[in-house]
Scaffold this active site. Structure first.
Site, PDB file in Angstrom:
ATOM      1  CD  GLN A   1      -3.036   0.670   0.065  1.00  0.00           C
ATOM      2  OE1 GLN A   1      -3.118  -0.473  -0.371  1.00  0.00           O
ATOM      3  NE2 GLN A   1      -3.768   1.659  -0.386  1.00  0.00           N
TER       4      GLN A   1
ATOM      5  CG  HIS B   1      -0.667   2.925  -4.096  1.00  0.00           C
ATOM      6  ND1 HIS B   1      -1.026   2.761  -5.410  1.00  0.00           N
ATOM      7  CD2 HIS B   1      -1.215   1.888  -3.422  1.00  0.00           C
ATOM      8  CE1 HIS B   1      -1.769   1.676  -5.529  1.00  0.00           C
ATOM      9  NE2 HIS B   1      -1.900   1.121  -4.339  1.00  0.00           N
TER      10      HIS B   1
ATOM     11  CD  GLU C   1      -8.191   3.683  -1.624  1.00  0.00           C
ATOM     12  OE1 GLU C   1      -8.291   3.699  -2.856  1.00  0.00           O
ATOM     13  OE2 GLU C   1      -7.147   4.013  -1.022  1.00  0.00           O
ATOM     14  CG  HIS C   2      -7.703  -0.571  -0.107  1.00  0.00           C
ATOM     15  ND1 HIS C   2      -6.978   0.568  -0.407  1.00  0.00           N
ATOM     16  CD2 HIS C   2      -8.151  -1.065  -1.296  1.00  0.00           C
ATOM     17  CE1 HIS C   2      -6.977   0.748  -1.719  1.00  0.00           C
ATOM     18  NE2 HIS C   2      -7.677  -0.215  -2.278  1.00  0.00           N
TER      19      HIS C   2
ATOM     20  CG  ASP D   1      -5.131  -2.622  -5.938  1.00  0.00           C
ATOM     21  OD1 ASP D   1      -6.135  -2.002  -5.549  1.00  0.00           O
ATOM     22  OD2 ASP D   1      -4.050  -2.619  -5.334  1.00  0.00           O
TER      23      ASP D   1
ATOM     24  CG  HIS E   1     -47.394  24.217  -4.543  1.00  0.00           C
ATOM     25  ND1 HIS E   1     -46.837  25.448  -4.813  1.00  0.00           N
ATOM     26  CD2 HIS E   1     -46.417  23.304  -4.802  1.00  0.00           C
ATOM     27  CE1 HIS E   1     -45.581  25.291  -5.201  1.00  0.00           C
ATOM     28  NE2 HIS E   1     -45.299  23.990  -5.210  1.00  0.00           N
TER      29      HIS E   1
END
Length: 425
Positions: free
Chosen positions: A259, A262, A319-320, A353, A412
Site C-alpha cells: 500500500q 503507491h 479506503e481498503h 486492484d 400549489h
C-alpha cells in the site's frame, strides 16, 4: 513503524486526529487551478496546447490533441503477449462483477391508486481521467470505462497525460483499444478536467467526470462540481489491517508495504489487540522499508480488544480494510465504514486492484462513511415518474392542500383543487 496505544486517548476521534487521518484538501495550488480553468473556458484548445507545453513539455500542435485510430491499433504491437492475456481475464472479471449492478426501471400502483415508479437512464456522455505521463495505469482504464459501458453510456471520452514525446503509454492505450474506446485525448491535469467539463473546439463537454488524479485534478473536479458531475475527490491511498492473535504478521507487513508503494502520502495502519502481532509485523516491515526510504511511515494501534478495533475502523473509514481474525464473518458484521473489505490472510488487496472484478476506484479521506466504490450506478440517473388519476387525486388532495397551505404555497393548493373541480369530485 509508529505505534500508538488507544489507552492513551480519551476517545477514538481524538486518536484519529493523532493518527493524522483527519485531513482534507487544504491550500495547495488552488489559485493556479482556477486560473487554468478560466483559461480553458475562454481560450479552448489554445489553452490546452499552451498548458500542455508548459506542464508536460509536449507540443500538441505538432503531435495532435486527439489520439489517432492508427495509434490505437499500433499499440497492440508494443505490449507483451502475456499482458494481452491478463487484460482479457481482468476485463472479463470486472465486466461480470459490474453486470450484477445493473438496474431496471420499475413501476407500481400505490395504495391510494396512483401509478408511480422510477425510470433509469444511462448518462449520454462521460469523461474518464486515466493518470499517465511516463507511468502506466491500464487497471484504472478498466475500472472506469467498463462500468460506464455496462451502464449503457453512449459516449466515453478519455484524457491521459502524455509522455515527454507526446506518446501515450502503450499498455494504457492498448487497454482502451481493447475496450473499444475511440475518443482519447493526450491532455492531463486540471486542464483536462476543465476541457471535459466546459468543452473546447475539439473536446465535447461531458455530463460526468470519473477517475483519480493528482492534486491538480482533484482540485479542478471540486471547482467544477455542479457544472458537471464527479465521482469523488480522491486522496492518498489508504489501508487498515484489523488483526487478532491468529493473524499472519508477515503477510500483514507485506500488505502494508504494497500500500505504501503507491507513494503520494499513502497510509497503512495495523490495528490489533495483540502486541506480539504488531511487533512481528514491525520487524518484517523494517526489511520492506529499506527498499524505499521515501514511503510514508507505517502506523500501528494497540487497542484494548477486537471490539474497540472495529469501532476504530469505522471512525477511520478506510479506503481498503483487510480483516485477519479468527472469526472473519463475525468481525465483518461489526464493520460499517470501508471502501472495500478483504477477508482473511489469503486475500490480498492486489486482487481487488487488478483481477477479481471489484472496482478499485474507492472513497478515501473518510468518505467511506457516506460514499461507495465506483460502479454502474455512477453512470445511471433516476427519474421519478407519477401517473395520477381521479381516484388518487381524491384520496390525496387533502394532504396536498393542507401541507401547501402550511408552507404558504397557495398556488400549489389551488392546482390540486382545480384538478378535483375538473374531475367533478
Amino acid at each position: 513503524m509508529k505505534v500508538w496505544n488507544s489507552e492513551d486517548y480519551g476517545n477514538l476521534e481524538e486518536l484519529r486526529r493523532a493518527l493524522g487521518w483527519d485531513y482534507w484538501l487544504e491550500g495547495g495550488p488552488l489559485e493556479e487551478v482556477r486560473s487554468i480553468i478560466d483559461r480553458v473556458r475562454h481560450e479552448g484548445d489554445a489553452a490546452l496546447v499552451d498548458l500542455t507545453a508548459k506542464h508536460d513539455g509536449v507540443d500538441l500542435a505538432k503531435v495532435g490533441l486527439r489520439v489517432t485510430e492508427s495509434e490505437l491499433l499500433a499499440s497492440r504491437e508494443k505490449v507483451e503477449p502475456g499482458f494481452v492475456d491478463a487484460l482479457r481475464v481482468a476485463a472479463r472479471t470486472i465486466t461480470a462483477f459490474h453486470r450484477r449492478q445493473a438496474w431496471e426501471s420499475q413501476f407500481w400502483d400505490s395504495e391510494e391508486g396512483a401509478r408511480v415508479g422510477q425510470m433509469y437512464r444511462p448518462l449520454r456522455r462521460v469523461g474518464v481521467y486515466v493518470p499517465g505521463g511516463n507511468a502506466s495505469y491500464p487497471s484504472t482504464a478498466l475500472m472506469t470505462v467498463i462500468p460506464a459501458q455496462v451502464a449503457g453510456v453512449g459516449e466515453i471520452a478519455v484524457c491521459v497525460p502524455p509522455g515527454k514525446g507526446g506518446e501515450i503509454n502503450p499498455y494504457t492505450l492498448y487497454t482502451l483499444h481493447h475496450l473499444g474506446v475511440k475518443e482519447v485525448y493526450r491532455v492531463g491535469g486540471a486542464q483536462a478536467v476543465a476541457a471535459l467539463a466546459l468543452g473546447t473546439e475539439s473536446i465535447g463537454r461531458v455530463e460526468k467526470i470519473v477517475g483519480p488524479g493528482n492534486i491538480y485534478v482533484t482540485l479542478a473536479k471540486r471547482e467544477l462540481f455542479g457544472l458537471v458531475g464527479i465521482d469523488m475527490l480522491a486522496g492518498p491511498s489508504e489501508l487498515v489491517i484489523l488483526a487478532d492473535d491468529s493473524a499472519r504478521p508477515e503477510l500483514a507487513a507485506r500488505e502494508m508495504a504494497a500500500q505504501l508503494e503507491h507513494g503520494g502520502g499513502a497510509r497503512a495502519c495495523l490495528v490489533s489487540p495483540s502486541r506480539k502481532v504488531i511487533e512481528e509485523a514491525e520487524r518484517e516491515l523494517e526489511v520492506c522499508l529499506r527498499r524505499d526510504a521515501g514511503w510514508t511511515e507505517p502506523q500501528a494501534v494497540l487497542v484494548r480488544d477486537l471490539e474497540e478495533g472495529t469501532r476504530l475502523v469505522d471512525v477511520l473509514a478506510p479506503e481498503h480494510l483487510l480483516i485477519d481474525t479468527q472469526d472473519l464473518t463475525g468481525t465483518l458484521s461489526h464493520i460499517h465504514n470501508a471502501g472495500a473489505v478483504f477477508l482473511g490472510h489469503d486475500s490480498t488487496v492486489a486482487m481487488g486492484d487488478y483481477a477479481v472484478g471489484t472496482n478499485h476506484v474507492l472513497p478515501t479521506k473518510g468518505a467511506a462513511r457516506y460514499a461507495s466504490p465506483l460502479g454502474v450506478y455512477d453512470f445511471i440517473k433516476r427519474t421519478n415518474i407519477v401517473f395520477s388519476n381521479p381516484r388518487a387525486n381524491r384520496n390525496l388532495a387533502w394532504v396536498v392542500e393542507t401541507l401547501a397551505r402550511v408552507e404558504g404555497l397557495t398556488e400549489h393548493a389551488e392546482a390540486m383543487r382545480r384538478r378535483l373541480e375538473k374531475e367533478g369530485a
